[in-house]
Design an enzyme around this catalytic site. Sequence first.
Site, PDB file in Angstrom:
ATOM      1  N   SER A  97       0.837  -1.212   0.000  1.00  0.00           N
ATOM      2  CA  SER A  97       0.000   0.000   0.000  1.00  0.00           C
ATOM      3  C   SER A  97       0.866   1.253   0.000  1.00  0.00           C
ATOM      4  CB  SER A  97      -0.913   0.032   1.234  1.00  0.00           C
ATOM      5  OG  SER A  97      -1.786  -1.065   1.226  1.00  0.00           O
ATOM      6  N   SER A 144     -17.528   4.966  -2.021  1.00  0.00           N
ATOM      7  CA  SER A 144     -17.770   4.386  -3.347  1.00  0.00           C
ATOM      8  C   SER A 144     -18.280   5.423  -4.341  1.00  0.00           C
ATOM      9  CB  SER A 144     -18.790   3.249  -3.237  1.00  0.00           C
ATOM     10  OG  SER A 144     -18.314   2.252  -2.375  1.00  0.00           O
ATOM     11  N   ILE A 169      -7.007   7.912   4.638  1.00  0.00           N
ATOM     12  CA  ILE A 169      -5.981   8.259   3.662  1.00  0.00           C
ATOM     13  C   ILE A 169      -4.641   7.620   4.048  1.00  0.00           C
ATOM     14  CG2 ILE A 169      -4.832  10.161   2.461  1.00  0.00           C
ATOM     15  CD1 ILE A 169      -7.972   9.841   2.050  1.00  0.00           C
ATOM     16  N   THR A 170      -4.210   6.678   3.214  1.00  0.00           N
ATOM     17  CA  THR A 170      -2.941   5.976   3.440  1.00  0.00           C
ATOM     18  C   THR A 170      -1.784   6.977   3.368  1.00  0.00           C
ATOM     19  OG1 THR A 170      -3.900   4.013   2.443  1.00  0.00           O
ATOM     20  CG2 THR A 170      -1.488   4.074   2.598  1.00  0.00           C
ATOM     21  N   ARG A 249      -5.118   0.117  -8.778  1.00  0.00           N
ATOM     22  CA  ARG A 249      -5.827  -1.178  -8.844  1.00  0.00           C
ATOM     23  C   ARG A 249      -4.997  -2.195  -9.605  1.00  0.00           C
ATOM     24  NH1 ARG A 249     -11.393   1.905 -10.384  1.00  0.00           N
ATOM     25  NH2 ARG A 249     -11.938   2.399  -8.226  1.00  0.00           N
ATOM     26  N   GLU A 369      -9.744   0.986  -3.190  1.00  0.00           N
ATOM     27  CA  GLU A 369      -9.569   1.020  -4.660  1.00  0.00           C
ATOM     28  C   GLU A 369     -10.766   0.401  -5.366  1.00  0.00           C
ATOM     29  OE1 GLU A 369      -7.043   2.645  -5.546  1.00  0.00           O
ATOM     30  OE2 GLU A 369      -5.652   2.457  -3.874  1.00  0.00           O
ATOM     31  N   PHE A 389     -25.368   1.475 -10.763  1.00  0.00           N
ATOM     32  CA  PHE A 389     -24.744   2.083  -9.581  1.00  0.00           C
ATOM     33  C   PHE A 389     -25.757   2.798  -8.696  1.00  0.00           C
ATOM     34  CE2 PHE A 389     -21.283   1.485 -12.519  1.00  0.00           C
ATOM     35  CZ  PHE A 389     -20.240   1.077 -11.701  1.00  0.00           C
TER      36      PHE A 389
HETATM   37  C1  LIG Z   1      -6.910   0.811   5.046  1.00  0.00           C
HETATM   38  C2  LIG Z   1      -7.552   1.712   4.025  1.00  0.00           C
HETATM   39  C3  LIG Z   1      -6.774   2.604   3.302  1.00  0.00           C
HETATM   40  C4  LIG Z   1      -7.387   3.487   2.397  1.00  0.00           C
HETATM   41  N1  LIG Z   1      -6.599   4.405   1.713  1.00  0.00           N
HETATM   42  C5  LIG Z   1      -7.208   5.362   0.953  1.00  0.00           C
HETATM   43  C6  LIG Z   1      -6.429   6.411   0.354  1.00  0.00           C
HETATM   44  O1  LIG Z   1      -5.202   6.440   0.435  1.00  0.00           O
HETATM   45  N2  LIG Z   1      -7.092   7.397  -0.328  1.00  0.00           N
HETATM   46  C7  LIG Z   1      -8.451   7.414  -0.455  1.00  0.00           C
HETATM   47  O2  LIG Z   1      -8.975   8.357  -1.055  1.00  0.00           O
HETATM   48  N3  LIG Z   1      -9.209   6.415   0.098  1.00  0.00           N
HETATM   49  C8  LIG Z   1      -8.620   5.409   0.798  1.00  0.00           C
HETATM   50  N4  LIG Z   1      -9.388   4.395   1.381  1.00  0.00           N
HETATM   51  C9  LIG Z   1     -10.838   4.472   1.273  1.00  0.00           C
HETATM   52  C10 LIG Z   1     -11.464   3.420   0.356  1.00  0.00           C
HETATM   53  O3  LIG Z   1     -11.172   3.706  -0.967  1.00  0.00           O
HETATM   54  C11 LIG Z   1     -12.968   3.384   0.661  1.00  0.00           C
HETATM   55  O4  LIG Z   1     -13.108   2.787   1.931  1.00  0.00           O
HETATM   56  C12 LIG Z   1     -13.759   2.618  -0.376  1.00  0.00           C
HETATM   57  O5  LIG Z   1     -13.850   3.353  -1.575  1.00  0.00           O
HETATM   58  C13 LIG Z   1     -15.192   2.284   0.090  1.00  0.00           C
HETATM   59  O6  LIG Z   1     -15.809   3.420   0.603  1.00  0.00           O
HETATM   60  P1  LIG Z   1     -16.553   3.360   2.025  1.00  0.00           P
HETATM   61  O7  LIG Z   1     -15.624   2.742   3.003  1.00  0.00           O
HETATM   62  O8  LIG Z   1     -17.069   4.728   2.297  1.00  0.00           O
HETATM   63  O9  LIG Z   1     -17.745   2.357   1.827  1.00  0.00           O
HETATM   64  P2  LIG Z   1     -19.179   2.695   1.199  1.00  0.00           P
HETATM   65  O10 LIG Z   1     -19.022   3.392  -0.104  1.00  0.00           O
HETATM   66  O11 LIG Z   1     -20.026   3.324   2.246  1.00  0.00           O
HETATM   67  O12 LIG Z   1     -19.699   1.230   0.919  1.00  0.00           O
HETATM   68  C14 LIG Z   1     -20.277   0.398   1.935  1.00  0.00           C
HETATM   69  C15 LIG Z   1     -20.805  -0.866   1.265  1.00  0.00           C
HETATM   70  O13 LIG Z   1     -21.807  -0.491   0.316  1.00  0.00           O
HETATM   71  C16 LIG Z   1     -21.504  -1.062  -0.937  1.00  0.00           C
HETATM   72  N5  LIG Z   1     -21.982  -0.210  -2.003  1.00  0.00           N
HETATM   73  C17 LIG Z   1     -21.639   1.075  -2.271  1.00  0.00           C
HETATM   74  N6  LIG Z   1     -22.276   1.517  -3.373  1.00  0.00           N
HETATM   75  C18 LIG Z   1     -23.021   0.480  -3.819  1.00  0.00           C
HETATM   76  C19 LIG Z   1     -23.915   0.287  -4.916  1.00  0.00           C
HETATM   77  N7  LIG Z   1     -24.132   1.267  -5.803  1.00  0.00           N
HETATM   78  N8  LIG Z   1     -24.515  -0.898  -5.054  1.00  0.00           N
HETATM   79  C20 LIG Z   1     -24.307  -1.910  -4.165  1.00  0.00           C
HETATM   80  N9  LIG Z   1     -23.473  -1.795  -3.110  1.00  0.00           N
HETATM   81  C21 LIG Z   1     -22.838  -0.622  -2.941  1.00  0.00           C
HETATM   82  C22 LIG Z   1     -19.991  -1.173  -0.935  1.00  0.00           C
HETATM   83  O14 LIG Z   1     -19.541  -2.084  -1.916  1.00  0.00           O
HETATM   84  C23 LIG Z   1     -19.736  -1.622   0.476  1.00  0.00           C
HETATM   85  O15 LIG Z   1     -19.966  -2.993   0.585  1.00  0.00           O
HETATM   86  C24 LIG Z   1      -8.791   3.464   2.223  1.00  0.00           C
HETATM   87  C25 LIG Z   1      -9.566   2.525   2.934  1.00  0.00           C
HETATM   88  C26 LIG Z   1      -8.953   1.658   3.832  1.00  0.00           C
HETATM   89  C27 LIG Z   1      -9.801   0.670   4.577  1.00  0.00           C
END
Ligand SMILES: Cc1cc2nc3c(=O)[nH]c(=O)nc-3n(C[C@H](O)[C@H](O)[C@H](O)COP(=O)(O)OP(=O)(O)OC[C@H]3O[C@@H](n4cnc5c(N)ncnc54)[C@H](O)[C@@H]3O)c2cc1C
Length: 390
Positions: A97, A144, A169-170, A249, A369, A389
């Site tokens: 990462s 997402s 944010i990593t 990715r 990602e 979506f």
């Molecule tokens: C350890 C770690 C490091 C990270 N590093 C970074 C980084 O450096 N920079 C950065 O910008 N982000 C970073 N992220 C954030 C990561 O990209 C997000 O956690 C990810 O995009 C999912 O967003 P969320 O956690 O808000 O989940 P949500 O978007 O709230 O999703 C929750 C659930 O709902 C589902 N879902 C969402 N939309 C839909 C849909 N339309 N239909 C069906 N299901 C859906 C998802 O698949 C998931 O199962 C990091 C996350 C982690 C855990």
Amino acid sequence: MSRPSTLTQLFALDSLLDADEIAIRDTVRDFADARLRPHIADWFEDAKLPAREIAKELGQIGALGMHLEGYGCPGMSATAYGLACLELEAVDSGIRSLVSVQGSLAMFSIHHWGSEEQKNEWLPRMAAGDAIGCFGLTEPDFGSNPSGMRTNAKRDGGDWLLNGTKMWITNGSIADVAVVWAQTDEGIRGFVVPTDTPGFSAPEIHKKMSLRASVTSELVLDNVRLPESAVLPKAQGLRGPLTSLGEARFGIIFGAIGAARDCLETAIDYARSREVFDKPLAGYQLTQAKIADMALEVGKGHLLAYHLGRLKDRGEITPEQVSTGKLNNTREAIKIARECRTILGANGITLEYPVIRHANNLESVLTYEGTSEVHQLTIGRALTGEAAFR
Ligand SMILES: Cc1cc2nc3c(=O)[nH]c(=O)nc-3n(C[C@H](O)[C@H](O)[C@H](O)COP(=O)(O)OP(=O)(O)OC[C@H]3O[C@@H](n4cnc5c(N)ncnc54)[C@H](O)[C@@H]3O)c2cc1C
């Protein structure tokens, strides 16, 4: 008893790589085994990664911004970059990462969307590991669906004023520079933010049970004043951050299968030495069925990664193909980690072995990602022509 073959031999994987690629792969593997593997369980347990030190060493072996050209970057192929990700993630997803965020998210964004001034200022130092970057897209309420982001930048005379909060944010708290995405009157724009700018802070997120050997932070932007030259001039709209995410990715397609390989190799070694009911666990058909099935997925995951690497090197890879690789290889990797844990029995739950650490890490890899569901929707849209979506 016959001499066991390795996973690499079973699929003749090295026959698909050229001599340079094998040499790069071996350099990264040797570095990872000597410098990272002996310490990783402690770094994970203590949730303390000596990130600056490691970044410098990764810079020395050419692993930062590896597939970027010029500005002090190594300029290697996408496949070579993928192989490096695979070997680093075979040690820990947190290390991969660090490399993905530095090279594919922060450096790539500056390299692809930035001005000459931005590239000259940041890329050589970042490639050397002297400066660390982070990438702020996700927000507490928008993961997402980044199009809903609330972080905004408004013009103020000749400057910009940046306000908002980014989450997960990593590298955030250790970064020298943050690439931050924000809503503006011109749509979503990217900003290159030196982290010593007044109004910028990055509190670290604690109590994580996954990616503990990786720094994860919030970014707080409180009236951060930036000159016009801070905007990434070539990025406008969501295409900017999404293109950069596609790069990261790609690395995960290779990386996740490295974690799976490490779990399976550990489980095979364990099963060969662990005696149950008076003979080695490896000698039971149920164990062999598990091992054979996992080996098929590890091998197929490599083949998919190599194939996508070749497509990327020819400039032909599509976002749907990246989604296909990310979804398959992370999903199979986490299944493999859990199955390997069963072979290790109670020992499988400790940090004496890498398996539970990989399994926990892969929970994050499955989510960041683009979650598995988002990649299913991307593939579903490609195959049906219907976007589901919303
Ligand atoms: C350890 C770690 C490091 C990270 N590093 C970074 C980084 O450096 N920079 C950065 O910008 N982000 C970073 N992220 C954030 C990561 O990209 C997000 O956690 C990810 O995009 C999912 O967003 P969320 O956690 O808000 O989940 P949500 O978007 O709230 O999703 C929750 C659930 O709902 C589902 N879902 C969402 N939309 C839909 C849909 N339309 N239909 C069906 N299901 C859906 C998802 O698949 C998931 O199962 C990091 C996350 C982690 C855990």
